[in-house]
Design a protein around this motif. Structure first.
Motif, PDB file in Angstrom:
ATOM      1  N   ARG A  66     -11.121  -0.901  -0.204  1.00  0.00           N
ATOM      2  CA  ARG A  66     -11.726  -1.374   0.989  1.00  0.00           C
ATOM      3  C   ARG A  66     -11.036  -2.958   1.209  1.00  0.00           C
ATOM      4  O   ARG A  66     -10.747  -3.373   2.391  1.00  0.00           O
ATOM      5  N   LEU A  67     -10.918  -3.632   0.299  1.00  0.00           N
ATOM      6  CA  LEU A  67     -10.494  -5.058   0.349  1.00  0.00           C
ATOM      7  C   LEU A  67      -9.018  -4.955   0.682  1.00  0.00           C
ATOM      8  O   LEU A  67      -8.632  -5.881   1.438  1.00  0.00           O
ATOM      9  N   ALA A  68      -8.494  -4.178  -0.043  1.00  0.00           N
ATOM     10  CA  ALA A  68      -6.910  -3.936   0.139  1.00  0.00           C
ATOM     11  C   ALA A  68      -6.403  -3.616   1.561  1.00  0.00           C
ATOM     12  O   ALA A  68      -5.787  -4.088   2.510  1.00  0.00           O
ATOM     13  N   ALA A 122      -8.501  -4.049   4.249  1.00  0.00           N
ATOM     14  CA  ALA A 122      -8.738  -5.033   5.241  1.00  0.00           C
ATOM     15  C   ALA A 122      -7.444  -6.052   5.238  1.00  0.00           C
ATOM     16  O   ALA A 122      -7.294  -6.625   5.972  1.00  0.00           O
ATOM     17  N   ARG A 123      -6.849  -6.384   3.792  1.00  0.00           N
ATOM     18  CA  ARG A 123      -5.857  -7.227   3.822  1.00  0.00           C
ATOM     19  C   ARG A 123      -4.710  -6.640   4.532  1.00  0.00           C
ATOM     20  O   ARG A 123      -4.031  -7.280   5.445  1.00  0.00           O
ATOM     21  N   ARG A 124      -4.583  -5.409   4.553  1.00  0.00           N
ATOM     22  CA  ARG A 124      -3.393  -4.672   5.320  1.00  0.00           C
ATOM     23  C   ARG A 124      -3.484  -4.968   6.919  1.00  0.00           C
ATOM     24  O   ARG A 124      -2.537  -5.405   7.442  1.00  0.00           O
ATOM     25  N   ALA A 125      -4.715  -4.441   7.006  1.00  0.00           N
ATOM     26  CA  ALA A 125      -5.118  -4.579   8.688  1.00  0.00           C
ATOM     27  C   ALA A 125      -4.956  -6.128   9.027  1.00  0.00           C
ATOM     28  O   ALA A 125      -4.560  -6.206  10.319  1.00  0.00           O
ATOM     29  N   TYR A 126      -5.348  -6.942   8.438  1.00  0.00           N
ATOM     30  CA  TYR A 126      -5.241  -8.260   8.786  1.00  0.00           C
ATOM     31  C   TYR A 126      -3.654  -9.016   9.016  1.00  0.00           C
ATOM     32  O   TYR A 126      -3.453  -9.406  10.105  1.00  0.00           O
ATOM     33  N   ALA A 127      -3.122  -8.534   7.985  1.00  0.00           N
ATOM     34  CA  ALA A 127      -1.682  -8.664   8.031  1.00  0.00           C
ATOM     35  C   ALA A 127      -0.960  -8.404   9.443  1.00  0.00           C
ATOM     36  O   ALA A 127      -0.088  -8.762   9.846  1.00  0.00           O
ATOM     37  N   TRP A 146      -2.428  -7.166  11.890  1.00  0.00           N
ATOM     38  CA  TRP A 146      -2.934  -8.086  13.044  1.00  0.00           C
ATOM     39  C   TRP A 146      -2.323  -9.332  13.319  1.00  0.00           C
ATOM     40  O   TRP A 146      -1.710  -9.581  14.595  1.00  0.00           O
TER      41      TRP A 146
END
Lengths: 84, 158
Positions: A65-67, A69-74, A76
């Motif tokens: 989940r953390l990984a 979220a990092r991909r999604a933020y990057a 965005w």
């Protein structure tokens, strides 16, 4: 004129800054409590729980989940103008 | 920002091994629990005496503090930053928007741990305490996060 439907125009930096300021503002204690204590409808609860169920099914472990979220933020952040 | 070169699991491994009493709070903790949210920052709440240990754990990742541990204790918070940003609370107690004093050592006693990677466990506050920490900021997104946490808590309580 050709038009690429996939190309999204980056938002205006000033508009982004205004939205950021709104999102980051500190509410008064009364405003904050009014938001938090507002009754939760069955539809809102179901929507929240459905989104959690999807996320935990798609990414079963906390690390995944953390990984994700990092991909999604990057992803965005690539489309956002840099903060002035 | 790339968001992929930085080895997040290794940072958590280093923090878990350093001996600092460090609680992951903020949206990263919510994401780990299963809430589909986005955030740039990492938020930790440390025991006020453990900033030096924590900083040593973060240094191999080129994350350097903007304040010395003594200064951080005076201000109650500091930041570790490079391409990543780690907000660190070191206050012994923090007030919520409603004036409730939340004491670190009490939250630490009630902590839970979650496995981030094989053999790497990160400490996070109990669900009730996580909701309290979301009352530190008083921003609209904190209120939204609390509503999500309340729905999760109600489900867990059956």
């Amino acid at each position: 004129m050709s038009h690429d439907p996939r190309a999204m125009k980056a938002p205006d930096p000033n508009a982004v800054a205004r939205v950021r300021a709104l999102a980051e503002r500190r509410l008064s204690a009364e405003e904050f409590e009014a938001y938090v204590q507002a009754p939760m409808s069955a539809a809102e609860r179901e929507e929240i729980l459905a989104s959690i169920a999807w996320f935990t099914r798609r990414y079963p472990t906390p690390g995944e989940r953390l990984a994700a979220a990092r991909r999604a933020y990057a992803q965005w952040a690539k489309g956002m103008p840099r903060a002035g | 920002m790339q968001g992929s070169e930085f080895d997040e699991a290794e940072l958590f491994r280093s923090i878990a091994a350093c001996g600092a009493r460090a609680l992951l709070i903020g949206r990263r903790a919510l994401i780990a629990l299963g809430l589909p949210l986005m955030t740039r920052d990492y938020d930790f709440w440390l025991h006020a005496d453990d900033a030096a240990l924590f900083n040593a754990a973060a240094a191999p990742f080129d994350l350097f503090p903007n304040r010395s541990p003594d200064e951080a204790r005076r201000f109650g918070r500091y930041v570790l930053e490079n391409d990543e940003k780690v907000d660190v609370l070191v206050a012994r107690a923090v007030s919520t928007t409603g004036g409730v004093q939340v004491v670190f050592v009490e939250v630490w006693e009630r902590r839970q741990t979650i496995e981030i990677a094989t053999g790497v466990r990160v400490a996070i506050p109990s669900l009730d305490d996580l909701i309290l920490t979301k009352r530190f900021g008083g921003r609209p997104k904190d209120a939204e996060d609390i509503r999500m946490l309340e729905a999760l808590r109600a489900k867990e309580e059956g």
